[in-house]
Design an enzyme around this catalytic site. Structure first.
Site, PDB file in Angstrom:
ATOM      1  N   GLY A 105       0.830  -1.194   0.000  1.00 14.33           N
ATOM      2  CA  GLY A 105       0.000   0.000   0.000  1.00 14.33           C
ATOM      3  C   GLY A 105       0.865   1.245   0.000  1.00 14.33           C
ATOM      4  O   GLY A 105       2.038   1.217   0.395  1.00 14.33           O
ATOM      5  N   GLY A 154       1.033  -5.181   0.920  1.00 15.97           N
ATOM      6  CA  GLY A 154      -0.196  -5.358   0.161  1.00 15.97           C
ATOM      7  C   GLY A 154      -0.023  -6.185  -1.090  1.00 15.97           C
ATOM      8  O   GLY A 154      -0.992  -6.752  -1.599  1.00 15.97           O
ATOM      9  N   GLU A 177       6.628  -4.375   7.621  1.00 17.44           N
ATOM     10  CA  GLU A 177       5.914  -3.300   8.311  1.00 17.44           C
ATOM     11  C   GLU A 177       6.471  -2.922   9.677  1.00 17.44           C
ATOM     12  O   GLU A 177       6.332  -1.774  10.122  1.00 17.44           O
ATOM     13  CB  GLU A 177       4.430  -3.678   8.446  1.00 17.44           C
ATOM     14  CG  GLU A 177       3.645  -3.639   7.163  1.00 17.44           C
ATOM     15  CD  GLU A 177       3.850  -4.856   6.281  1.00 17.44           C
ATOM     16  OE1 GLU A 177       3.331  -4.882   5.150  1.00 17.44           O
ATOM     17  OE2 GLU A 177       4.523  -5.815   6.732  1.00 17.44           O
ATOM     18  N   ASP A 185      -0.292  -6.608   7.809  1.00 13.17           N
ATOM     19  CA  ASP A 185      -1.754  -6.643   7.740  1.00 13.17           C
ATOM     20  C   ASP A 185      -2.178  -7.386   6.483  1.00 13.17           C
ATOM     21  O   ASP A 185      -1.587  -8.413   6.164  1.00 13.17           O
ATOM     22  CB  ASP A 185      -2.330  -5.221   7.815  1.00 13.17           C
ATOM     23  CG  ASP A 185      -1.913  -4.347   6.632  1.00 13.17           C
ATOM     24  OD1 ASP A 185      -0.825  -4.573   6.068  1.00 13.17           O
ATOM     25  OD2 ASP A 185      -2.676  -3.419   6.277  1.00 13.17           O
TER      26      ASP A 185
END
Length: 372
Positions: A105, A154, A177, A185
């Site tokens: 992302g 992502g 991350e 995530d």
């Protein structure tokens, strides 16, 4: 039903027909999408059908295909449409660039939105991205991701939830991350605990990059195909469906420096050692791998390590939907914490600067957060 090769803008009607039913698709130059003469600037996503294959092309090379809200919306729309389209037997997701499948992302944009106090838009993006992850996981047709180049964050959400994940000798997969004050995530709290023993915790906490061999050993990938054969693979998928994938698989060349014993010892530590004891346990192991893992843990946000470890423990026995819901709630808390702002600043804005984390170590972070 008659099949034609056609490409279209997500949200629009088919643009053109490219040959009669049953005709073999013409071979196209590398990284050029059949039927498309110019990139789709509005969403950086191209889509089309040839034979029985639906192709989705990520086309934001200048940002390593970092996902934007428009890209997530476009991919979701196309996949939803193709799930009900009898002319589509198989779906492939790939990149127009050899540098990256998808770097994740656009966290730099997220940081700007948070700093402008536009939290609703940021959380709407997370919700849409996580809904796309769930759609991929439950997709009713074979879903093939070609993970050539960098695939992070992502980008793994767009691939690991699918039925088939293809790596090449140029693949580099990671969930980095914790180095930017966030946490893995896009359903990582579900798929990381389900990798081979020790791998999920190792990858989630350290953000380590793995090559094709590591991706296959861990379970992140299902097949390996040399980059030079990817176009042949896509042609086979269009012609023969998913049966063409197994025929294209070739084992990757194992790097000469690979140390299986050191890797096994390190993964055993990650599989069985409490978070607060990981650093001293790794410091006792010889080899470059444990040393790199130790350095990564020491450089990561302690709060992110605590949050990640907590999510992985809960995710081991939870459904993907429950994991995504928990990640969404957690994201809403983490993006407003100082570590996220600091981590993204040092990694992507003031590149090379050393982040100053809120907590001195994981014990302090666990105490402050109430040992989640």
């Amino acid at each position: 039903m008659t099949r034609t090769d056609r490409s279209f803008r997500p949200g629009g009607a088919p643009e053109a027909s490219h040959g009669p039913s049953g005709a073999s698709p013409a071979r196209t130059p590398r990284h050029v999408f059949p039927g498309r003469r110019a990139p789709l600037a509005t969403s950086h996503v191209r889509a089309g059908i040839r034979g029985g294959l639906g192709e989705i092309m990520l086309d934001r090379p200048e940002a390593l295909n970092a996902l934007t809200p428009a890209m997530v919306a476009a991919i979701t729309e196309v996949l939803t449409r193709w799930a009900q389209d009898d002319s589509v037997d198989t779906v492939v997701v790939r990149s127009t660039s050899p540098r990256a499948f998808c770097a994740g992302g656009d966290v730099r944009l997220m940081r700007e939105e948070v700093r402008a106090n536009r939290l609703d838009g940021t959380m709407a993006f997370f919700a849409a991205e996580y809904a796309l992850n769930e759609l991929i996981a439950s997709y009713p047709k074979p879903y093939v991701a070609l993970l050539d180049g960098v695939a992070m964050g992502g980008g793994l959400g767009l691939s690991v939830h699918g039925s088939h994940r293809v790596v090449t000798e140029h693949s580099a997969l990671a969930m980095p991350e914790t180095a930017i004050g966030f946490f893995p995530d896009v359903g990582a709290s579900h798929f990381l605990p389900r990798l081979a023993p020790g791998w999920g915790r190792y990858l989630g906490l350290t953000g380590a990059r793995v090559d094709a061999g590591g991706a296959l050993r861990s379970g992140l990938a299902t097949h390996h195909v040399p980059r030079t054969h990817l176009e042949d693979l896509v042609d086979a998928l269009a012609r023969d469906g998913i049966s063409g994938l197994d025929a294209a698989h070739t084992p990757p060349v194992t790097p000469k420096y690979a140390d299986e014993d050191a890797e096994t010892a390190m993964l055993t530590v990650f599989a069985h050692t409490p978070l607060a004891e990981l650093e001293p346990a790794l410091s006792l192991l010889p080899g470059e791998g444990p040393a790199a893992a130790l350095a990564a843990l020491r450089a990561a946000s302690p709060a992110s390590l605590v949050t990640t470890d907590w999510l992985l423990r809960l995710g081991a026995d939870a459904s993907l939907r429950d994991c995504l819901a928990r990640e969404l709630a957690t994201a809403g808390n983490v993006i407003i914490e100082p570590d996220f702002d600091e981590g993204v600043r040092c990694a992507l804005v003031d590149r090379g600067s050393r982040p100053r984390w809120t907590d001195a170590d994981v014990r302090h972070a666990a105490a402050r957060k109430g040992s989640p």
